[in-house]
Design a protein around this motif. Structure first.
Motif, PDB file in Angstrom:
ATOM      1  N   UNK A 169       0.835  -1.201   0.000  1.00 46.06           N
ATOM      2  CA  UNK A 169       0.000   0.000   0.000  1.00 46.06           C
ATOM      3  C   UNK A 169       0.873   1.255   0.000  1.00 46.06           C
ATOM      4  N   UNK A 170       1.927   1.259   0.808  1.00 47.51           N
ATOM      5  CA  UNK A 170       2.817   2.421   0.865  1.00 47.51           C
ATOM      6  C   UNK A 170       3.498   2.675  -0.473  1.00 47.51           C
ATOM      7  N   UNK A 171       3.847   1.609  -1.186  1.00 44.62           N
ATOM      8  CA  UNK A 171       4.435   1.774  -2.522  1.00 44.62           C
ATOM      9  C   UNK A 171       3.452   2.461  -3.459  1.00 44.62           C
ATOM     10  N   UNK A 172       2.183   2.064  -3.386  1.00 42.11           N
ATOM     11  CA  UNK A 172       1.145   2.704  -4.211  1.00 42.11           C
ATOM     12  C   UNK A 172       0.965   4.168  -3.825  1.00 42.11           C
ATOM     13  N   UNK A 173       1.007   4.451  -2.534  1.00 41.34           N
ATOM     14  CA  UNK A 173       0.878   5.841  -2.076  1.00 41.34           C
ATOM     15  C   UNK A 173       2.040   6.692  -2.586  1.00 41.34           C
ATOM     16  N   UNK A 174       3.250   6.143  -2.524  1.00 44.26           N
ATOM     17  CA  UNK A 174       4.437   6.881  -2.976  1.00 44.26           C
ATOM     18  C   UNK A 174       4.317   7.241  -4.450  1.00 44.26           C
ATOM     19  N   UNK A 175       3.887   6.290  -5.273  1.00 49.58           N
ATOM     20  CA  UNK A 175       3.734   6.561  -6.705  1.00 49.58           C
ATOM     21  C   UNK A 175       2.648   7.593  -6.961  1.00 49.58           C
ATOM     22  N   UNK A 176       1.549   7.510  -6.226  1.00 54.29           N
ATOM     23  CA  UNK A 176       0.468   8.482  -6.352  1.00 54.29           C
ATOM     24  C   UNK A 176       0.953   9.884  -5.988  1.00 54.29           C
ATOM     25  N   UNK A 177       1.684   9.993  -4.902  1.00 60.90           N
ATOM     26  CA  UNK A 177       2.179  11.292  -4.444  1.00 60.90           C
ATOM     27  C   UNK A 177       3.224  11.864  -5.386  1.00 60.90           C
ATOM     28  N   UNK A 178       4.122  11.031  -5.876  1.00 59.06           N
ATOM     29  CA  UNK A 178       5.140  11.506  -6.814  1.00 59.06           C
ATOM     30  C   UNK A 178       4.490  12.039  -8.086  1.00 59.06           C
ATOM     31  N   UNK A 179       3.479  11.345  -8.578  1.00 58.46           N
ATOM     32  CA  UNK A 179       2.767  11.794  -9.783  1.00 58.46           C
ATOM     33  C   UNK A 179       2.106  13.138  -9.541  1.00 58.46           C
ATOM     34  N   UNK A 180       1.436  13.284  -8.390  1.00 58.40           N
ATOM     35  CA  UNK A 180       0.781  14.551  -8.063  1.00 58.40           C
ATOM     36  C   UNK A 180       1.798  15.686  -7.976  1.00 58.40           C
ATOM     37  N   UNK A 181       2.913  15.439  -7.296  1.00 55.59           N
ATOM     38  CA  UNK A 181       3.926  16.482  -7.103  1.00 55.59           C
ATOM     39  C   UNK A 181       4.538  16.909  -8.432  1.00 55.59           C
ATOM     40  N   UNK A 182       4.806  15.948  -9.308  1.00 53.57           N
ATOM     41  CA  UNK A 182       5.366  16.279 -10.626  1.00 53.57           C
ATOM     42  C   UNK A 182       4.397  17.112 -11.452  1.00 53.57           C
ATOM     43  N   UNK A 183       3.112  16.788 -11.389  1.00 58.22           N
ATOM     44  CA  UNK A 183       2.114  17.511 -12.177  1.00 58.22           C
ATOM     45  C   UNK A 183       1.789  18.882 -11.603  1.00 58.22           C
ATOM     46  N   UNK A 184       2.026  19.068 -10.309  1.00 58.43           N
ATOM     47  CA  UNK A 184       1.633  20.309  -9.639  1.00 58.43           C
ATOM     48  C   UNK A 184       2.814  21.025  -8.995  1.00 58.43           C
ATOM     49  N   UNK A 185       3.989  20.862  -9.587  1.00 55.46           N
ATOM     50  CA  UNK A 185       5.198  21.436  -8.992  1.00 55.46           C
ATOM     51  C   UNK A 185       5.180  22.960  -8.962  1.00 55.46           C
ATOM     52  N   UNK A 186       4.275  23.585  -9.670  1.00 56.07           N
ATOM     53  CA  UNK A 186       4.237  25.042  -9.719  1.00 56.07           C
ATOM     54  C   UNK A 186       3.460  25.685  -8.599  1.00 56.07           C
ATOM     55  N   UNK A 187       2.919  24.894  -7.649  1.00 59.16           N
ATOM     56  CA  UNK A 187       2.187  25.527  -6.553  1.00 59.16           C
ATOM     57  C   UNK A 187       2.585  24.922  -5.212  1.00 59.16           C
ATOM     58  N   UNK A 188       2.426  25.670  -4.134  1.00 62.97           N
ATOM     59  CA  UNK A 188       2.896  25.224  -2.811  1.00 62.97           C
ATOM     60  C   UNK A 188       2.159  24.019  -2.256  1.00 62.97           C
ATOM     61  N   UNK A 189       0.971  23.695  -2.795  1.00 57.64           N
ATOM     62  CA  UNK A 189       0.255  22.538  -2.275  1.00 57.64           C
ATOM     63  C   UNK A 189       1.022  21.246  -2.515  1.00 57.64           C
TER      64      UNK A 189
END
Length: 380
Positions: A169-189
């Motif tokens: 589950x943690x591996x899936x969470x890490x991939x989900x979070x990395x994808x979100x961060x890469x797509x939204x790197x232009x904002x502080x969220x």
């Protein structure tokens, strides 16, 4: 189920943050919070409060930058030294948002468990949180089957099954979070997601792990003035000292003769450093392995030190009663606060065991049972 709707207002507003909130009459205030960055805790500082009148509230906030992470919340669960905290299960009592010059107007139910957004930044972040919640262990069907099977058959390998499932589950969470961060790197969220959710999941054991974290943080250098950035930078540096290749922080301890010692006084020896406490069952399981390595290498330049985090003399009673624990022992000084110490030394669970070089450099970390003897044998 309560629904909270937040609107990023495009027109000029009298109040930068305002809204309607459908709380019971006994809830009188809503709070504007910011995270503590001085003591590196999970606490908040209350920077303003607004009395709820006829289910409405507002804050006149002076936004001096193009955006700022803020937290709106009901009364925190408890306070300590001017810091305010929410219990682990109280995430419905507060919400972190991105405030821009357009302001925020919200319409809330009785809590923050469900939120609808019209602005894309807060909307996408909320979607991420919902996906993470869906991936939680408690919501996993396989986990429920494991627990049901245990209640019926008392299987001995239940803990191993749960551990493997949690790792998956943690591996899936890490991939989900990395994808979100890469797509939204232009904002502080995305920086907030990195700090709050991704950082705790990532390995911080080796120098390579730390370098990867530093590269990720460097991609957010434009937000270096934000508290969340500074908090990440502090934590990465902390783990850099505890990672393999780092210089382990010095610490003081009281020995069994009530004398104060410094860990640095053992430089020149390899040190196997074991952190434990009296009623820790996993710590007790390590004793035979620590005894084995002590007896094999005590005359070859290895010093085994068990460091108890118990207060008072409880640890001495345990050492005296446990005749197997024949190596050196230290305990936390009376004037030392436990939480800052364990935080500084990257202790997240017990036991935590480090192998240090004669120069005080971390050679191995997170050792347990069979890996203790194997790790030590590599240096003798």
């Amino acid at each position: 189920m309560s629904i909270i709707t937040l609107y990023a207002c495009q027109q000029e507003k009298k109040h930068l943050i305002s809204g309607e909130i459908n709380t019971p009459s006994f809830i009188k205030y809503i709070y504007l919070l910011e995270p503590d960055t001085t003591q590196k805790t999970k606490g908040f500082k209350i920077i303003d409060s607004s009395k709820i009148n006829n289910h409405t509230f507002y804050f006149d906030y002076n936004l001096q930058k193009k955006s700022k992470l803020i937290t709106l919340g009901f009364k925190p669960s408890y306070s300590n030294n001017d810091l305010h905290f929410y219990n682990e299960n109280d995430s419905h009592l507060y919400k972190t948002l991105l405030l821009t010059p357009q302001g925020i107007n919200l319409k809330a139910g009785i809590n923050f468990s469900e939120v609808e957004f019209k602005d894309s930044i807060n909307l996408n972040y909320d979607k991420l949180l919902k996906k993470l919640d869906q991936l939680s262990l408690q919501n996993n069907e396989e986990y429920k089957k494991i627990i049901n099977s245990y209640s019926k058959n008392q299987n001995n390998n239940t803990n191993e099954k749960i551990y493997l499932l949690e790792s998956k589950i943690n591996t899936e969470k890490i991939e989900l979070l990395k994808t979100y961060i890469e797509k939204n790197s232009g904002n502080p969220m995305s920086l907030f997601a990195f700090d709050s959710y991704l950082f705790p999941l990532l390995q911080k054991k080796s120098k390579e792990d730390i370098q990867m974290l530093e590269r990720m943080l460097n991609s957010f250098n434009e937000y270096a003035n934000l508290p969340v950035y500074r908090n990440l930078k502090y934590n990465i540096q902390k783990y850099k000292n505890c990672a393999i290749g780092g210089v382990f922080p010095d610490l003081e301890g009281i020995n069994t003769e009530d004398q104060l010692e410094n860990l640095s006084s053992y430089k020149g020896n390899y040190v196997l450093l074991d952190f434990w406490f009296k009623n820790c069952k996993p710590c007790a399981l390590e004793v035979p392995y620590l005894k084995q390595v002590h007896e094999k290498y005590k005359n070859k330049g290895l010093k085994v030190i068990s460091y108890s985090i118990d207060s008072g003399n409880f640890w001495k009673q345990t050492v005296k009663a446990e005749k197997e624990m024949i190596w050196h022992h230290l305990s936390i000084p009376n004037n030392e606060y436990l939480n800052p110490m364990t935080n500084r030394l990257c202790i997240e669970a017990f036991p935590t065991i480090y192998l240090l070089s004669p120069e005080g450099v971390v050679l191995e970390n997170n050792l347990s049972q069979e890996t203790i003897l194997k790790a030590v044998s590599n240096y003798f």
